[in-house]
Structure formats: C-alpha cells, structure tokens
Write a protein that holds these residues in place. Sequence first.
Motif, short mmCIF file in Angstrom:
data_model
loop_
_atom_site.label_atom_id
_atom_site.label_comp_id
_atom_site.label_asym_id
_atom_site.label_seq_id
_atom_site.Cartn_x
_atom_site.Cartn_y
_atom_site.Cartn_z
N ALA A 186 0.81 -1.21 0.00
CA ALA A 186 0.00 0.00 0.00
C ALA A 186 0.85 1.26 0.00
N GLY A 187 2.02 1.20 0.59
CA GLY A 187 2.89 2.38 0.66
C GLY A 187 4.03 2.36 -0.33
N THR A 188 3.97 1.46 -1.31
CA THR A 188 5.07 1.27 -2.25
C THR A 188 4.76 1.91 -3.59
N VAL A 189 5.76 2.59 -4.17
CA VAL A 189 5.62 3.14 -5.52
C VAL A 189 6.73 2.56 -6.39
N ALA A 190 6.45 2.47 -7.67
CA ALA A 190 7.42 1.94 -8.62
C ALA A 190 8.40 3.03 -9.05
N THR A 191 9.68 2.68 -9.15
CA THR A 191 10.71 3.57 -9.69
C THR A 191 11.60 2.76 -10.61
N GLN A 192 12.41 3.45 -11.40
CA GLN A 192 13.30 2.74 -12.31
C GLN A 192 14.41 1.99 -11.58
N TRP A 193 14.58 2.29 -10.28
CA TRP A 193 15.60 1.61 -9.48
C TRP A 193 14.99 0.51 -8.60
N GLY A 194 13.72 0.24 -8.78
CA GLY A 194 13.05 -0.78 -7.99
C GLY A 194 11.96 -0.18 -7.11
N PRO A 195 11.12 -1.02 -6.50
CA PRO A 195 10.05 -0.52 -5.65
C PRO A 195 10.59 0.32 -4.50
N LEU A 196 9.86 1.38 -4.17
CA LEU A 196 10.25 2.28 -3.08
C LEU A 196 9.18 2.20 -2.01
N THR A 197 9.52 1.60 -0.87
CA THR A 197 8.54 1.39 0.19
C THR A 197 8.54 2.56 1.17
N ALA A 198 7.55 2.53 2.07
CA ALA A 198 7.49 3.54 3.12
C ALA A 198 8.72 3.45 4.02
N ALA A 199 9.19 2.23 4.28
CA ALA A 199 10.40 2.05 5.10
C ALA A 199 11.62 2.63 4.41
#
Length: 263
Positions: free
Chosen positions: A41-54
């Motif tokens: 739920a807190g993760t967004v996609a980036t070109q370097w891999g998923p970016l989580t809230a942590a």
Amino acid sequence: MRRFNGTTLIMAALATTLGALAYPVWSYADRSGTGQANVAAGTVATQWGPLTAADRDLIVRVRLAGLWELPAGQQAIQRAPSAAIKEAGDHLIVGHTDLDKRVRIIAAQLGVELPNVPNEQQQGWLDEMSAATGSEYEYKFVNLLRAAHGKIFPAIGTVRNTTRNTLVRQLASDANQTVLDHITILEKTGKVDFDAIANEIANATTASPTGPAAPVPGQVVPSAPAAQASGNVRTTSKPSPGAPGTVNTARPDPTDSLGVLGQ
C-alpha cells in the motif's frame, strides 16, 4: 418428498464443499490487513526498484541525522577541551557532509521530500549540549550521540536487508559505514556510559534472556577448534579494510546527474 429432501441435502453438501474449496483461494487473494498488503500500500514503482514507506523513512532519517549531528560536531570542535571530543566532532562533520550529499541526490532521483531542520527531539539534544559546560558537556555530547547512533544502526540493517531499491540499498550501505565509524570514534573518547545504554534497552525489553548458559566461576571451558576451509584453498580478501578499531569510510563521490549539489 423423501427424494426431494435427499436431493436438497446432497446439493447443500456440495455447495458447502465447493465453498470450503473456494474459500482458501478467496482468502489468499484478499490480503488486506496482512504485512504484505501494508507494504504494498505504501510502495511506488521507480526505475531503481520498488520504493517502500520504510525506504523513504530511512532517506528522511539519514537527512535528519545530519541536520543535528553536523552542528553538534562543529560545536564539539569549537568548545570541547579534550582532543578526543574534537576528533569525534571532526568525524561527525566529515561523515554527515558526505552522507548529506548522497541523500540529497537520491531523494531528488526518487522524489522524496526532505526536511530542512532537525526534529523536535534532535533540537532538544542540541539545546542540552549548548547549555552544558566542562565535563557535563562532554558527557552529554558523547552519550546523546552514541545513543542516537545505536538506535538507528539496526534500522539501517533492516532496510539494507529488505529493500528492493538499488539506490536505497547503496544509501543504507554508506550510512552503515558512517554510523559505525561514529560509534567507534565516540567510544574511543572513553566517556560512553555503557551501563546507561544497557539499562535503557533492558527496561524496554519484556522477553526472557536467551543464549548460552552463564559461565561457572573458576571453571575452564575447552578451547574451540579453528573454523577454516578444508584443503588447499587460495583466498585474496582480507577481514577488514582498515586497522583494528577503525572503519574505512572512503568511497567515490556520488554522481549528481540532476545537479542537486549546485542548487
């Protein structure tokens, strides 16, 4: 009538069986409230891999650390009467100047907004140090900073272990080296109150202690055999890149493709 009742019972049993078979599939697909769902739920996609809230939390915490530890290091160089405290201040300035460059570049690439002032707790620590003098100042400087580094150390390790984002993984590796260097140099002052640190952790722990049995006074334990590779194995690496009691923090300057450092 009997035939109808029997058919009804059979149909009901089949429906129950199908429901039982289907439920695990439905319950598995509906993972709301589970750990994986919370992370997603807190993760967004980036070109370097998923970016989580942590991941984002670590980025912000690295920035916040520099916002109070760098001025604390500067204050130590200007005010501390001992060379050991001044040396610790030097490491704080150098380490967080370097880390701040890296975290600003990574935050810009990943679209993470960074704070520009210490948080309330960190400002309180700076105020405590500013109000202290002499030996009290040295005690507060060393122990406030040592406690803060000790708490973020395991958090860095957790993100380093779990992140799927290559930029965050590199930041965690760099932060780990810097934090270990600062812990080491603060302990070198000889003013760390290890009893206070241990008691604080113990007071926050509810589980029973675990581990090997306590040693018996006067009893000699057998020496453990060496752990080593068998056969004629050639190796080239060394256990540590620096001398014992030091941390090698040398690393190449970051690549600033967005021109963040010139802003």
